[in-house]
Design an enzyme around this catalytic site. Structure first.
Site, mmCIF file in Angstrom:
data_model
loop_
_atom_site.group_PDB
_atom_site.id
_atom_site.type_symbol
_atom_site.label_atom_id
_atom_site.label_comp_id
_atom_site.label_asym_id
_atom_site.label_seq_id
_atom_site.Cartn_x
_atom_site.Cartn_y
_atom_site.Cartn_z
ATOM 1 N N PRO A 17 0.810 -1.213 0.000
ATOM 2 C CA PRO A 17 0.000 0.000 0.000
ATOM 3 C C PRO A 17 0.847 1.269 0.000
ATOM 4 C CG PRO A 17 -0.325 -1.279 2.029
ATOM 5 C CD PRO A 17 0.589 -2.055 1.173
ATOM 6 N N GLY A 18 0.317 2.289 -0.625
ATOM 7 C CA GLY A 18 0.972 3.596 -0.572
ATOM 8 C C GLY A 18 2.164 3.774 -1.482
ATOM 9 N N THR A 19 2.327 2.856 -2.442
ATOM 10 C CA THR A 19 3.492 2.977 -3.322
ATOM 11 C C THR A 19 3.175 3.737 -4.602
ATOM 12 O OG1 THR A 19 2.961 0.751 -4.019
ATOM 13 C CG2 THR A 19 4.817 1.008 -2.522
ATOM 14 N N GLY A 20 1.924 4.127 -4.770
ATOM 15 C CA GLY A 20 1.587 4.953 -5.924
ATOM 16 C C GLY A 20 0.810 4.242 -7.015
ATOM 17 N N LYS A 21 0.110 3.170 -6.670
ATOM 18 C CA LYS A 21 -0.631 2.440 -7.698
ATOM 19 C C LYS A 21 -1.790 3.278 -8.231
ATOM 20 C CE LYS A 21 -1.216 -1.040 -4.879
ATOM 21 N NZ LYS A 21 -0.331 -0.618 -3.796
ATOM 22 N N GLU B 245 18.368 2.711 26.174
ATOM 23 C CA GLU B 245 18.592 3.223 24.814
ATOM 24 C C GLU B 245 20.081 3.422 24.546
ATOM 25 O OE1 GLU B 245 16.267 2.945 22.872
ATOM 26 O OE2 GLU B 245 14.640 2.820 24.331
ATOM 27 N N HIS C 285 21.567 0.234 23.316
ATOM 28 C CA HIS C 285 21.356 0.064 21.859
ATOM 29 C C HIS C 285 22.343 0.927 21.082
ATOM 30 C CE1 HIS C 285 17.724 -2.279 22.089
ATOM 31 N NE2 HIS C 285 17.009 -1.335 22.672
#
Ligand code: ADP
Ligand code: MG
Ligand code: ZN
Length: 522
Positions: free
Chosen positions: A105-109, A330, A333
């Site tokens: 979704p959201g890739t520009g189809k 944190e 990490h």
């Protein structure tokens, strides 16, 4: 149009009667009830069968789509069938009836389909697969028929000789037939196939069906047969260059401060879809508005990335002790991340966002499609470092590492599946769950030792910097690196002195090559 008229006249009559002194309350209720009834029937498709397809008002061109060079080229080639229809016909080539766009979704189809309409000068109609799914048998099929009829009518009205129908989420109606409990889906799909079979090159206006899905494996085989959706175009997540291109497009016409480095943002947003990049730019602009600034700065983009990745800042207020613990976690990490891949810490934050109380954002080196065993192990080290830093500093762990463990286990599982564990090549399908489990646990416990050893030298230094992080709430990667270098310099002091002494020794103590390398890798 007519609906508005009726409503207007009805209201006028009611007001008039009220002014004359009639009791209009019962009449008013009657009107309200009939409107509600009409609306419900309309929603169910009993009154009108037209799907709520939308027409594009503004035109989208391929230039407005960033990245996706490959998909765009492939699509344009396919569209030339429509554009140069006369040549195609004279050569007796079968017309192209359907193009399937697949990808996350959201890739520009949707954008691609709109751009296709502009490119071929066609009218554009769109509908979503779910709009064809109704309670009543036959309504879906009727809507498909109606959609094709409307497409032709619209093209004629606008004086165009082709139409593009875009069906989003086609998997909803195009799933394998016979899978559903009732026949409605099957009938709708059959109708779509019938419409597509009926199309020919000689027809004017010509109709091209474009459809989008992110589950092409779910589709009924009949849809993918020649003469239906026989072109499949993959629209994937953009790579770094694609992201930069999309960012350039999305920031067009927006006031950017001089310090904004879109290339840097593109590098930091690995895995973002076009829609997420659009939302990122929008969020950054909203921040400028909230802070009453005229320009969007790099820092706003940085915060916007956090927001898109982790969600909105939450109102949770951890206690000072909790904040200190989060900072220690944190830092764990961050230290391991920096030791493994220098320069990769973008920043450390302990402002609660989404489900996280704090996080370290890493800059991906570059887009990667392959990982070596060592790289996966390093990622496991980074994931485990949070809770191990807590353990080192406090002598105990907390519940804050659940996500880290999930990530580490998933990485370990990938290692086993890809034959990178001590049991070597495996047949993924026949790999017993217990064996997988044992191996995953072995990898994790080995890496736990490695990570613990990596962090041990920082035991004394973590606390002070953690307090600094608590004070600042967010510490930049560069500031963090300066601190880390300071710690290293202090630690290296005695050894450097020893090395000098050795060099001065009469037997000419030569420098042992690779000493530093060994130290860094230990
Ligand atoms: P899809 O249909 O693949 O889910 P959309 O085409 O609906 O994605 O994209 C949603 C929004 O995201 C678009 O309106 C646009 O603003 C942005 N977008 C997505 N992909 C791109 C891209 N490749 N270039 C520019 N903008 C994009
Ligand atoms: Mg879409
Ligand atoms: Zn963590």
């Amino acid at each position: 149009m007519i609906k508005e008229w009726i409503v207007g006249v009805a209201i006028a009559v009611l007001v008039f009667l009220a002014v004359l002194g009639y009791n209009v309350l019962p009449l008013f209720f009657l009107a309200a009830i009939s409107v509600a009834l009409w609306y419900m029937l309309d929603r169910r498709g009993a009154v009108s069968v037209a799907p709520r397809e939308a027409m594009v008002k503004h035109q989208v061109s391929f230039d407005q789509i960033g990245g996706q060079e490959h998909a765009k080229r492939e699509l344009m080639e396919a569209l030339d069938f429509l554009k140069y229809r006369d040549r195609i016909r004279s050569l007796g080539i079968r017309p192209l009836k359907g193009i399937l766009l697949t990808g996350p979704p959201g890739t520009g189809k949707t954008l691609m389909a709109k751009a296709a309409a502009t490119y071929t000068d066609s009218v554009f109609l769109s509908a979503a697969g779910s709009e064809f799914v109704e309670m009543y048998v036959g309504v879906g099929a009727q809507r498909v028929r109606e959609l094709f009829r409307r497409a032709r009518a619209l093209a004629k009205k606008e004086g165009k000789d082709s139409a593009i129908i875009f069906i989003d989420e086609i998997d909803v109606l195009g799933a394998r037939r016979g899978q559903h409990s009732h026949q409605e889906y099957d009938q709708t799909l059959n109708q779509l196939l019938t419409e597509m079979d009926g199309m020919s090159t000689t027809q004017t206006p010509m109709v091209l069906v474009m459809a989008a899905t992110n589950r092409p494996d779910m589709l009924d085989a009949a849809l993918l047969r020649p003469g239906r959706f026989d072109r499949q175009i993959k629209v994937d997540l953009p790579d770094k260059e694609g992201r930069l291109h999309i960012l350039r497009i999305q920031t067009q016409g927006k006031p950017l401060a001089a310090d904004v480095d879109l290339e840097h943002i593109a590098g930091e947003t690995y895995g973002f879809s076009g829609a997420q990049l659009e939302s990122l730019v929008n969020e950054a602009a909203i921040m400028a508005l909230r802070q009453n600034k005229q320009e969007i700065t790099q820092e706003m983009f940085r915060d916007a990335v956090d927001k898109v990745l982790m969600g909105e800042k939450t109102g949770r207020k951890p206690t000072p002790e909790e904040l200190q613990r989060v900072a220690v976690h944190e830092l764990g990490h961050a230290i391991v991340s920096e030791l493994m891949r220098p320069g990769t810490v973008s920043h450390i934050t302990i402002a609660p966002r989404g489900n996280a109380l704090g996080f370290v954002r890493q800059i991906p080196e570059s887009d990667r499609y392959l990982y070596t065993k060592e790289q996966l192990e390093q990622q496991i080290n980074v994931a485990l470092a949070g809770c191990l830093a807590e353990e080192l500093h406090y002598g105990n762990r907390s519940t804050g590492a659940q996500n880290d463990f999930m990530q580490a286990s998933s990485l370990a599982r990938t290692m086993v599946r890809c034959g990178l564990s001590r049991i070597g090549i495996v047949d993924e399908e026949n790999l017993p769950e217990t064996v997988l489990d044992t191996e995953v646990r072995h990898i994790l416990s080995e890496q736990e030792k490695v990570t613990r050893a990596l962090l041990a030298p920082y035991k004394e230094d973590i606390a002070a910097f953690a307090s600094h992080v608590v004070e600042e709430e967010s510490v930049d990667g560069d500031a963090f690196r300066r601190w880390l270098e300071g710690v290293h310099a202090r630690k290296a002091q005695p050894e450097a002195n020893a090395a000098c002494a050795a060099a001065l020794a009469p037997d000419g103590g030569r420098m042992v090559p690779g000493t530093e390398g060994l130290q860094a890798g230990a």
